[in-house]
Design an enzyme around this catalytic site. Structure first.
Site, PDB file in Angstrom:
ATOM      1  N   HIS A 397      38.925  37.146  37.653  1.00 49.81           N
ATOM      2  CA  HIS A 397      38.533  36.865  36.271  1.00 49.81           C
ATOM      3  C   HIS A 397      39.814  36.833  35.438  1.00 49.81           C
ATOM      4  O   HIS A 397      40.510  37.845  35.331  1.00 49.81           O
ATOM      5  CB  HIS A 397      37.560  37.924  35.756  1.00 49.81           C
ATOM      6  CG  HIS A 397      36.240  37.903  36.450  1.00 49.81           C
ATOM      7  ND1 HIS A 397      35.488  39.040  36.668  1.00 49.81           N
ATOM      8  CD2 HIS A 397      35.536  36.883  36.995  1.00 49.81           C
ATOM      9  CE1 HIS A 397      34.374  38.726  37.299  1.00 49.81           C
ATOM     10  NE2 HIS A 397      34.384  37.418  37.510  1.00 49.81           N
ATOM     11  N   GLU A 400      40.851  39.615  32.916  1.00 53.05           N
ATOM     12  CA  GLU A 400      40.994  40.992  33.395  1.00 53.05           C
ATOM     13  C   GLU A 400      42.397  41.108  33.989  1.00 53.05           C
ATOM     14  O   GLU A 400      42.606  40.923  35.178  1.00 53.05           O
ATOM     15  CB  GLU A 400      39.894  41.313  34.406  1.00 53.05           C
ATOM     16  CG  GLU A 400      38.505  41.243  33.766  1.00 53.05           C
ATOM     17  CD  GLU A 400      37.369  41.329  34.770  1.00 53.05           C
ATOM     18  OE1 GLU A 400      37.630  41.638  35.959  1.00 53.05           O
ATOM     19  OE2 GLU A 400      36.213  41.080  34.376  1.00 53.05           O
ATOM     20  N   HIS A 535      39.777  44.291  39.402  1.00 51.54           N
ATOM     21  CA  HIS A 535      39.084  43.783  38.215  1.00 51.54           C
ATOM     22  C   HIS A 535      39.381  44.696  37.030  1.00 51.54           C
ATOM     23  O   HIS A 535      40.220  45.597  37.113  1.00 51.54           O
ATOM     24  CB  HIS A 535      37.579  43.711  38.474  1.00 51.54           C
ATOM     25  CG  HIS A 535      37.161  42.570  39.350  1.00 51.54           C
ATOM     26  ND1 HIS A 535      36.382  41.525  38.896  1.00 51.54           N
ATOM     27  CD2 HIS A 535      37.417  42.305  40.653  1.00 51.54           C
ATOM     28  CE1 HIS A 535      36.177  40.669  39.877  1.00 51.54           C
ATOM     29  NE2 HIS A 535      36.798  41.116  40.960  1.00 51.54           N
ATOM     30  N   GLU A 627      37.607  48.552  39.643  1.00 53.34           N
ATOM     31  CA  GLU A 627      37.584  48.324  38.194  1.00 53.34           C
ATOM     32  C   GLU A 627      38.615  49.280  37.591  1.00 53.34           C
ATOM     33  O   GLU A 627      38.438  50.493  37.595  1.00 53.34           O
ATOM     34  CB  GLU A 627      36.192  48.595  37.628  1.00 53.34           C
ATOM     35  CG  GLU A 627      35.098  47.704  38.204  1.00 53.34           C
ATOM     36  CD  GLU A 627      35.099  46.309  37.587  1.00 53.34           C
ATOM     37  OE1 GLU A 627      35.825  46.105  36.583  1.00 53.34           O
ATOM     38  OE2 GLU A 627      34.383  45.430  38.096  1.00 53.34           O
TER      39      GLU A 627
END
Length: 791
Positions: A397, A400, A535, A627
């Site tokens: 992404h 990110e 991410h 994350e």
């Protein structure tokens, strides 16, 4: 006597000239300082340094107002000597002590050598020309000068704690002031404790959201968003700002002689930046909504915000050394790198460590940006027998961005530490072939980078140029597997690994991103063993499966290697300084501390076509998603501490590639390696394959396992392998014997056929077709781009 009088007269004239120059120099000091300070201002959203701090004051102060013409030019009646002195003064502030030393030497020489006095008129005649050339440059800089922008205080990144936020009122706990943070995401239901903004209980112009900076701060601006909710539409259209040092006396932000009113939002998600005409030093700041969306009785006063401010040094703080660190011990390039800067940094690492690094490209994005990979190994460019392949992938992404910067930091760090002789890094480099892909979606990153760290929002740059979410763009092999399980009654015929890509996925019309095709081809070319996909937007490590079996919104869906995936996830989460903090605040709408900061991906939310699941089912590679932070696009000033938070985790996770068993499957007679031999572990319903040279790696937790190796045309062989807690894996080699010729003759005599690995052949055929269609698509795009340039 005449000579003595002549000498006295010359001495008197020189003294008068010196006094005149000194007085003009003192007059122009204020102007020069204003110019230098103004030139030092930087934009908040650039990838540069943060602003310098100022001396704190006890009352309200404003600074950095737009300069007038009087402050940017010198008066016309100044003498040439004064211009020369002013230019020297300006050079002194810009160039520092070395230049001061040179001027001192020069003045001594002039005093010692009378002959140089005759040459002074020539020097004076030239100097004003230099000064005149510099004047337009100063004017040009100051003409476009704006208020210097400070970094964010940290509402979005949670640096600002909940108890630093107050409000005039709030509707309920889930809409309290602690939720008034930029880009905070709500739960799926209104009324829970994780709603998407601060919302005032009353609808009048007396409502406010207050931020306590806890120290004197130079406030320069505010960023505003509306409420994040799938059920409600609430935005603030305009607002005022006030400042205080004690919360009793409040001073409004002014626009000249009037109280400033700032433009807010027209939609709920786009961040809107408002810079103050003059920065203000205070401790507290209030955002005071004036108009908001109203639809009859609907429409509340709701907002999410970020405040821009530079903390000033506190002269009363005698324990400054105890404050939270903002820098890293490692000397790395801590800033945001666009595509060109990323490529330049990777080249510099390769130049610094040419013996252990190599840069290569796995393909191109839709717009033609190359997907660069940094390889780190003691023998770059070559797969070594028995050496496992590891990869980190970041930037799937594009908005990110922390993963991208961490991988750039990691390649710099490993190069530096290897040269320094750090034994941990030397061992990693010698025992592992490491591949770092810092930007899988460079097109999306460039889009977000242009807006900057705070104005990119939650979604800008997330998708590819074609609007594809690559986290859902890999082939859905989960459904293929579960369908086969439902239809097949004989479990011995079920496959559980190396699933071929579905036929429709390989066509030119398939909605598959260029970047996804490139990564799939990369997976085929290199026998990866372990990977992590970086991410942002949360603090948690997720592991497969990411897709629920019955397409439920969320449901725990484990793999056959559930226990080892939990080990992998814990290895990263437990060594991450933020995740492992038991007192940390949840990022958005889910408290992952209850799960020890790891979770089965499908138990969080359903993600069909994820890279984690595809990697596990289509290749030998085990992969998790990390994350990294609550803030998808942290400000450049926060990158050093983010590196400190993740450095140990990145290294520990890489070391897990050496856990389990490994070995080589060989032909007993020729001792040649057997490619694509199947490695089975009893009681774990997931197999892997040997690489082209016959070497394999089976990741396992410590314990005792019965391992079996089989290959087409060979008799199977089994061994008991004991996995320990050591850094190095257990060696389990296999020497396979070919099937007896008599056995083959009996099979052929009965009209039978030799057993063939149809699964492997179909997989290779589909992959070949995917590469052909990818090549055709790229050729069409290149031809279209060439025609466009010609036109």
């Amino acid at each position: 006597m005449a000579g003595f009088l002549h000498f006295t007269l010359l001495l008197f004239l020189n003294c008068v000239s010196f006094v005149l120059v000194s007085s003009v120099l003192a007059i122009n000091t204020t102007t020069v300082r204003t110019t230098v300070v103004s030139d030092a201002a930087e934009s908040l959203f650039s990838a540069g340094r943060s602003d310098a701090t100022e001396v704190p004051t006890t009352g309200f102060t404003t600074s950095y107002s737009k300069p007038t013409a009087k402050t940017t030019t010198t008066t016309e009646d100044t003498t040439k000597a004064a211009e020369r002195a002013g230019s020297r003064r300006e050079a002194e502030e810009e160039e520092g002590p070395p230049e001061l030393a040179r001027r001192s030497t020069r003045s001594i020489k002039v005093a010692k050598k009378p002959k140089t006095v005759l040459k002074k008129p020539k020097v004076i005649a030239k100097k004003p020309k230099v000064a005149k050339k510099q004047k337009p440059q100063v004017k040009k800089k100051l003409a476009t000068e704006t208020v210097p922008q400070c970094p964010p205080l940290g509402l979005e990144s949670l640096k600002v704690k909940d108890n630093q936020l107050r409000a005039s009122s709030f509707k309920r706990r889930g809409l309290g002031p602690h939720r008034g943070r930029l880009n905070i995401q709500s739960g799926t239901q209104d009324g829970d404790i994780y709603d998407g903004a601060w919302c005032a209980q009353y609808k009048d112009k007396n409502q406010w959201l207050e931020v306590d900076a806890r120290r004197l701060t130079r406030f320069t601006g505010v960023i505003l968003q509306g409420r994040n909710s799938i059920w409600s539409w609430d935005v603030v259209h305009s607002y005022k700002v006030q400042f205080s040092n004690d919360t009793l006396v409040w001073k409004p932000c002014m626009n000249g002689t009037q109280e400033a009113v700032f433009e807010g939002n027209q939609d709920a998600e786009t961040p809107v930046l408002a810079l103050f005409n003059t920065s203000t030093v205070a401790r507290y700041i209030r955002i005071n909504p004036q108009t908001w969306y109203q639809n009859g009785t609907q429409g509340d006063i709701c907002l999410r915000a970020e405040v821009l401010g530079c903390a000033l040094p506190d002269p009363n703080n005698i324990y400054a050394w105890q404050m939270e660190p903002t820098e890293s011990r490692d000397k790395l390039d801590f800033r945001h790198h666009n595509y060109k800067e990323m490529r330049k940094l990777m080249k510099s690492v390769n130049d610094a460590c040419p013996d252990i690094t190599r840069i290569y490209s796995i393909g191109k994005s839709y717009t033609g940006l190359k997907l660069y990979v940094m390889e780190i190994s003691d023998n770059p460019g070559k797969h070594e027998l028995g050496e496992p392949e590891f990869r980190y992938v970041a930037g799937m992404h594009g908005n990110e961005v922390l993963g991208r910067e961490l991988l750039l930091n990691l390649m710099q760090y490993m190069c530096q530490e290897y040269k320094r002789g750090d034994q941990r890094i030397v061992r990693l480099v010698k025992d592992t072939r490491i591949h770092l892909l810092p930007s899988m979606n460079p097109d999306g990153y460039e889009t977000a980078f242009k807006k900057g760290s705070e104005l990119a929002g939650w979604a800008l740059g997330r998708y590819s140029y074609e609007g594809i979410d690559m986290n859902h763009n890999f082939a859905d092999l989960n459904s293929v597997m579960w369908t086969a399980i439902e239809l097949e009654t004989d479990r011995s015929k079920l496959i559980n690994h190396y699933f071929p890509i579905p036929e429709q996925y390989t066509s030119e019309e398939a909605f598959v991103a260029s970047e996804t095709r490139a990564v799939i081809s990369w997976m085929q070319n290199i026998p990866f063993v372990l990977s992590a996909n970086l991410h942002g937007g949360e603090l948690v490590v997720t592991y497969p499966y990411d897709m629920t079996r019955d397409w439920a919104p969320r449901e725990h869906t484990p793999t056959a290697d559930e226990s080892f995936f939990r080990w992998l996830a814990t290895a990263y989460a437990s060594t991450n300084q933020v995740m492992s903090n038991p007192d940390r605040r949840p990022c958005h709408n889910k408290d992952f501390l209850r799960y020890n900061n790891i979770i089965n991906g499908a138990d969080w939310h359903n993600v069909p076509g994820s890279m984690n699941d595809f990697s596990y089912l289509h290749t030998n590679c085990f992969e998790v998603t990390v994350e990294l932070s609550c803030d998808k696009f942290p400000h450049a000033s926060e990158l050093p501490i983010e590196w400190e938070n993740n450095r140990e985790s990145l290294l520990v996770y890489m070391e897990q590639v050496h856990r389990g068993v490994k070995g080589v499957v060989r032909d007993k007679d020729t001792e040649a390696g057997i490619a694509y031999a199947i490695i089975k572990v009893d009681d774990i319903d997931h197999h892997i394959r040997s690489a082209a040279d016959g070497d394999y790696w089976r990741l396992l937790n410590p314990g005792e396992y019965r391992v079996t190796a089989t290959a087409e045309g060979y008799l199977p062989s089994s061994r008991i392998c004991q996995v320990m807690y050591d850094y190095y894996p257990t060696i389990c080699d296999f020497n396979l014997t070919k099937m007896p010729k008599q056995r083959l003759k009996d099979i052929l005599a009965k009209g039978g056929k030799l057993p063939k690995d149809l699964q492997l052949r179909l997989r290779q055929l589909r992959m070949r077709k995917l590469r052909v269609t990818t090549k055709a698509i790229n050729q069409r795009r290149a031809a279209a781009a060439k025609r466009a340039k010609t036109v």
